[in-house]
Structure formats: structure tokens, C-alpha cells
Design a protein around this motif. Structure first.
Motif, PDB file in Angstrom:
ATOM      1  N   TRP A  11      -0.425 -10.006  -5.280  1.00  0.00           N
ATOM      2  CA  TRP A  11       0.238  -8.772  -4.806  1.00  0.00           C
ATOM      3  C   TRP A  11      -0.793  -7.859  -4.160  1.00  0.00           C
ATOM      4  O   TRP A  11      -0.588  -7.340  -3.054  1.00  0.00           O
ATOM      5  CB  TRP A  11       0.898  -8.101  -6.007  1.00  0.00           C
ATOM      6  CG  TRP A  11       1.709  -6.891  -5.713  1.00  0.00           C
ATOM      7  CD1 TRP A  11       1.248  -5.610  -5.589  1.00  0.00           C
ATOM      8  CD2 TRP A  11       3.123  -6.824  -5.513  1.00  0.00           C
ATOM      9  NE1 TRP A  11       2.293  -4.761  -5.336  1.00  0.00           N
ATOM     10  CE2 TRP A  11       3.462  -5.478  -5.284  1.00  0.00           C
ATOM     11  CE3 TRP A  11       4.136  -7.782  -5.512  1.00  0.00           C
ATOM     12  CZ2 TRP A  11       4.779  -5.060  -5.057  1.00  0.00           C
ATOM     13  CZ3 TRP A  11       5.444  -7.370  -5.286  1.00  0.00           C
ATOM     14  CH2 TRP A  11       5.745  -6.020  -5.056  1.00  0.00           C
ATOM     15  N   VAL A  31       1.645   1.343  -9.813  1.00  0.00           N
ATOM     16  CA  VAL A  31       2.724   1.616  -8.847  1.00  0.00           C
ATOM     17  C   VAL A  31       3.530   2.800  -9.377  1.00  0.00           C
ATOM     18  O   VAL A  31       3.912   2.815 -10.548  1.00  0.00           O
ATOM     19  CB  VAL A  31       3.668   0.392  -8.712  1.00  0.00           C
ATOM     20  CG1 VAL A  31       4.819   0.702  -7.744  1.00  0.00           C
ATOM     21  CG2 VAL A  31       2.917  -0.848  -8.246  1.00  0.00           C
ATOM     22  N   PRO A  85       2.573  -4.192 -11.027  1.00  0.00           N
ATOM     23  CA  PRO A  85       3.927  -4.389 -10.490  1.00  0.00           C
ATOM     24  C   PRO A  85       4.688  -5.586 -11.060  1.00  0.00           C
ATOM     25  O   PRO A  85       5.786  -5.877 -10.585  1.00  0.00           O
ATOM     26  CB  PRO A  85       3.650  -4.621  -8.991  1.00  0.00           C
ATOM     27  CG  PRO A  85       2.304  -5.247  -8.953  1.00  0.00           C
ATOM     28  CD  PRO A  85       1.530  -4.677 -10.098  1.00  0.00           C
ATOM     29  N   ASN A  96       9.262  -3.460  -4.160  1.00  0.00           N
ATOM     30  CA  ASN A  96       8.302  -2.482  -4.688  1.00  0.00           C
ATOM     31  C   ASN A  96       7.657  -2.970  -5.979  1.00  0.00           C
ATOM     32  O   ASN A  96       6.566  -2.541  -6.354  1.00  0.00           O
ATOM     33  CB  ASN A  96       8.990  -1.150  -4.969  1.00  0.00           C
ATOM     34  CG  ASN A  96       9.649  -0.573  -3.751  1.00  0.00           C
ATOM     35  OD1 ASN A  96      10.866  -0.644  -3.607  1.00  0.00           O
ATOM     36  ND2 ASN A  96       8.862  -0.036  -2.840  1.00  0.00           N
ATOM     37  N   LEU A  97       8.390  -3.813  -6.693  1.00  0.00           N
ATOM     38  CA  LEU A  97       7.921  -4.407  -7.940  1.00  0.00           C
ATOM     39  C   LEU A  97       8.485  -5.823  -7.972  1.00  0.00           C
ATOM     40  O   LEU A  97       9.397  -6.153  -7.206  1.00  0.00           O
ATOM     41  CB  LEU A  97       8.468  -3.649  -9.163  1.00  0.00           C
ATOM     42  CG  LEU A  97       8.118  -2.173  -9.337  1.00  0.00           C
ATOM     43  CD1 LEU A  97       9.033  -1.551 -10.405  1.00  0.00           C
ATOM     44  CD2 LEU A  97       6.660  -1.997  -9.757  1.00  0.00           C
ATOM     45  N   LYS A 138       6.714  -9.073  -2.028  1.00  0.00           N
ATOM     46  CA  LYS A 138       6.214  -7.809  -1.486  1.00  0.00           C
ATOM     47  C   LYS A 138       6.427  -7.750   0.024  1.00  0.00           C
ATOM     48  O   LYS A 138       6.897  -6.742   0.563  1.00  0.00           O
ATOM     49  CB  LYS A 138       4.725  -7.664  -1.829  1.00  0.00           C
ATOM     50  CG  LYS A 138       4.168  -6.323  -1.452  1.00  0.00           C
ATOM     51  CD  LYS A 138       2.727  -6.227  -1.864  1.00  0.00           C
ATOM     52  CE  LYS A 138       2.214  -4.818  -1.676  1.00  0.00           C
ATOM     53  NZ  LYS A 138       0.788  -4.734  -1.988  1.00  0.00           N
TER      54      LYS A 138
END
Ligand SMILES: Cc1cc2nc3c(=O)[nH]c(=O)nc-3n(C[C@H](O)[C@H](O)[C@H](O)COP(=O)(O)O)c2cc1C
Length: 343
Positions: A335, A46, A56, A312-313, A307
Motif C-alpha cells: 500500500w 490513515v 490501512p 481508502n482502506l 488503492k
């Protein structure tokens, strides 16, 4: 292997088990113990905030408050690790007992109160670590610093850690330092963040470039106050958000013998509020604002939910205590699966 170890560790009081486990992991790194326990963490890169994350799934702040175990924890397969919270000077935290297990709920309650060895100790550890992955440094204020002088504590820590970490987290959401959460309110927030953003920008020109600075928020808001504070964050120049810290809400564990212990609740029962806060944050901050989802991830599917809610993480803490390193790979796979479903 972790299940077997955990059964032994859970015979000890939580804080003792915490220290025994981390010391054993660190001692065992010379014979490859962390790698052996970590299993397989699939690659799932990522790019965010100008940083390259190999996957992530990160370790949340609070497990390695002083940065004493970064090498061992880093070898377990995390995509990044966050150390701290540290304060300008060492402080002992609240009286013990101050951490409680609620195994029936895969949860913890803690009121540690920023027990830590101080920012100078962390800086020495950051200088000497062999871990090559991404490290975030989480900073806070001293217990006895009044809220209206808190920015000076944060600024002190920011200046110390800045050259030695990849990002900095401004923790204004621990429930265990009296009045700390007042910093989240719009009355304080914009001036407080403006001072830190100015300090960050000055540091960026003194050192070799920009380090992202994130704010970590609580899950305990009414929607109006949350939206108002998020709007301040959006305008502040802050680089990202971590949602969320532990919750004061006990409705999901009511009746448990530890339910009325003071402190923050984490783990599975914290997920609903954390996910709701995350989803609101994504809505207010828009699609491009970096957000790390945290709170209540105890299965891979929980990471996929983060998610879908806009993270984003993702970071884990309590789930990692209950499930061990296998949770890292499970979260990465879920993920990636959430991506394949087009969510
Ligand atoms: C024992 C314990 C200590 C923690 N200490 C910190 C801390 O020092 N700084 C911080 O920002 N968050 C701290 N946290 C909060 C976690 O980073 C995380 O936000 C919270 O536990 C929710 O995630 P989880 O449900 O995956 O545990 C702590 C949590 C626990 C359980």
C-alpha cells in the motif's frame, strides 16, 4: 510458523479449524502468541471518517462474528477489526457442512447464513474488550424477518452497538440469507437507508457524537443496477461504502469439485469482480467518499490494486486464512509502495 500451523489446521473440516485456530489464538494471548505470530506491521496512518487508523489493513467481518476474539486478533497488527454480522437474536445459521476450501484457488465457499450469538452477546464483548484499536460492528437481519420489515432488525442492532464501537456496517449483501440482497435494489434502498440514517443521527445526539455508518455491497451486479444503487447511496447520508462481500459467480473456479456448492465465493477468484465494483463505486461516488476495498486480497500487490482502484482502506478475510498474519505487513508495505509510485 503460520504455514506449519495451517498445514495441520487444513487437515480439519473448515469450520472446526476456524474454531480451533481462534480459540488457540485467544488462549495464547496470555503468553504473547498473537504478537509473536503477527510480526511487524509498519505504521501507515490513515485519517478517514473522523477516525485515526494506524494502518490501512483491516480484518473483514465474518471471522469473529461474535466478538469473542477481539483481543487476540487485535494484537496481530490489523489497523482495525470488524466483528459480526450479528442479528437481533441468536440464530444457528444453515445446516452443516456450509464452508468449503478450494486451496488450488486460495478460495472459500461459505453459506453460513448469519450464524451468531445475537447482538446482546456482542455488546457484552465490546464492553469488556481490552483491544484499544478501531472496531467496526457489522449488523444484519434475522433469517425469518421479511425484507420489507428488515429495517427494524438493523435499527435494533444499530441502537445496541452504537455506544460501544467506532463504526457500524450495514450488511445488505450476504448471499446466504434469502432475499437479503433485495435491500440493495433501488426499490428498497432509499427508504431503508433513510430510516437508518435518521436512527444514526438520533443516536449521535443521545451519545457522545457521531459514529460513521457504512453499507457493504455485493460484487454481483450489472453496471446499470450498480450505478443506480450507488447514486442512492451517494444521496443517502451514509458515511462510507465497503466493496465487496462474497460472489455468486463461479466462472473463475469452474470444474472444481466444490464449485457448485451454494454460497458465496471469496479469495483470489473473487478479486476481479470486487475490483471492478470498487472502481465503479469510486467513479460514481466521487473522490471524497470513504470506501473500504475488500475481496480477493491474497498478496500485498492485491492491496495496492485496491488503492489504485480507489480504496481508502482495505480489508482481508480469505487471504488471511491462507497466508496468516504475514499478509497484514505485506499489504501495508505494498500500500505504501503504491503511494511512492504516485498511483
Ligand atoms: C466464512 C466466511 C464468513 C463470512 N461472514 C461474513 C459476515 O458474517 N458478514 C459479512 O459482512 N461478510 C462476511 N463474509 C464476507 C467477507 O467479509 C468478505 O466480504 C469476503 O469474504 C470477500 O473478501 P475476501 O476475498 O478477502 O475473503 C464472510 C466470508 C467468509 C469466507
Amino acid at each position: 510458523m503460520y504455514n506449519w500451523l495451517r498445514n495441520g489446521l487444513f487437515l480439519l473440516p473448515p469450520e472446526v479449524a476456524h474454531d480451533v485456530a481462534l480459540n488457540a489464538l485467544s488462549a495464547g494471548r496470555f503468553v504473547g502468541l498473537p504478537r509473536l505470530m503477527g510480526g511487524c506491521a509498519p505504521a501507515a496512518p490513515v485519517e478517514l471518517m473522523g477516525l485515526h487508523f494506524p494502518n490501512p489493513v483491516g480484518l473483514a467481518a465474518g471471522l469473529d462474528k461474535n466478538g469473542d476474539h477481539m483481543d487476540a486478533l487485535g494484537a496481530l497488527g490489523f489497523g482495525f477489526i470488524e466483528v459480526g454480522t450479528v442479528t437481533p437474536k441468536p440464530q444457528p445459521g444453515n445446516p452443516k457442512p456450509r464452508m468449503f476450501r478450494l486451496p488450488e484457488h486460495q478460495a472459500l465457499i461459505n453459506r453460513l447464513g448469519f450464524n451468531n450469538k445475537g447482538v446482546d452477546h456482542l455488546v457484552e464483548r465490546l464492553k469488556s474488550t481490552r483491544y484499544k484499536g478501531i472496531i467496526g460492528a457489522n449488523i444484519g437481519k434475522q433469517k425469518d424477518t421479511p425484507v420489507d420489515q428488515a429495517a427494524a432488525d438493523y435499527r435494533h442492532c444499530l441502537e445496541k452497538v452504537y455506544p460501544y464501537c467506532d463504526y457500524v456496517t450495514v450488511n445488505i449483501s450476504s448471499p446466504n440469507t434469502a432475499n437479503l440482497r433485495e435491500l440493495q435494489d433501488t426499490g428498497h434502498l432509499s427508504e431503508f437507508l433513510a430510516e437508518l440514517v435518521a436512527a444514526r443521527d438520533a443516536l449521535a445526539s443521545q451519545h457522545d457524537g457521531h459514529r460513521p455508518m457504512l453499507v457493504k455491497i455485493a460484487p454481483d451486479w450489472d453496471e446499470t443496477a450498480l450505478t443506480a444503487s450507488l447514486e442512492v447511496i451517494a444521496q443517502s447520508g451514509i458515511d462510507g461504502l465497503i466493496a465487496t462481500n462474497t460472489t455468486l459467480d463461479r466462472s473463475a473456479v469452474s470444474g472444481h469439485r466444490h464449485a457448485d456448492e451454494a454460497g458465496g465465493l471469496s479469495g483470489a477468484p473473487a478479486k476481479t469482480l470486487a475490483d471492478r465494483t470498487l472502481a465503479t463505486a469510486r467513479g460514481v461516488l466521487g473522490p471524497d467518499f470513504p470506501i473500504i476495498g475488500l475481496g480477493g486480497v491474497t498478496r500485498g500487490e492485491d492491496a495496492a490494486d485496491k488503492k489504485r482502484a480507489g480504496a481508502n482502506l482495505v480489508q482481508i478475510y480469505t487471504g488471511f486464512i491462507y497466508r496468516g498474519p504475514e499478509l497484514i505487513g505485506e499489504c501495508i508495505r505494498a500500500w505504501l509502495g503504491a503511494d511512492e509510485q504516485g498511483d
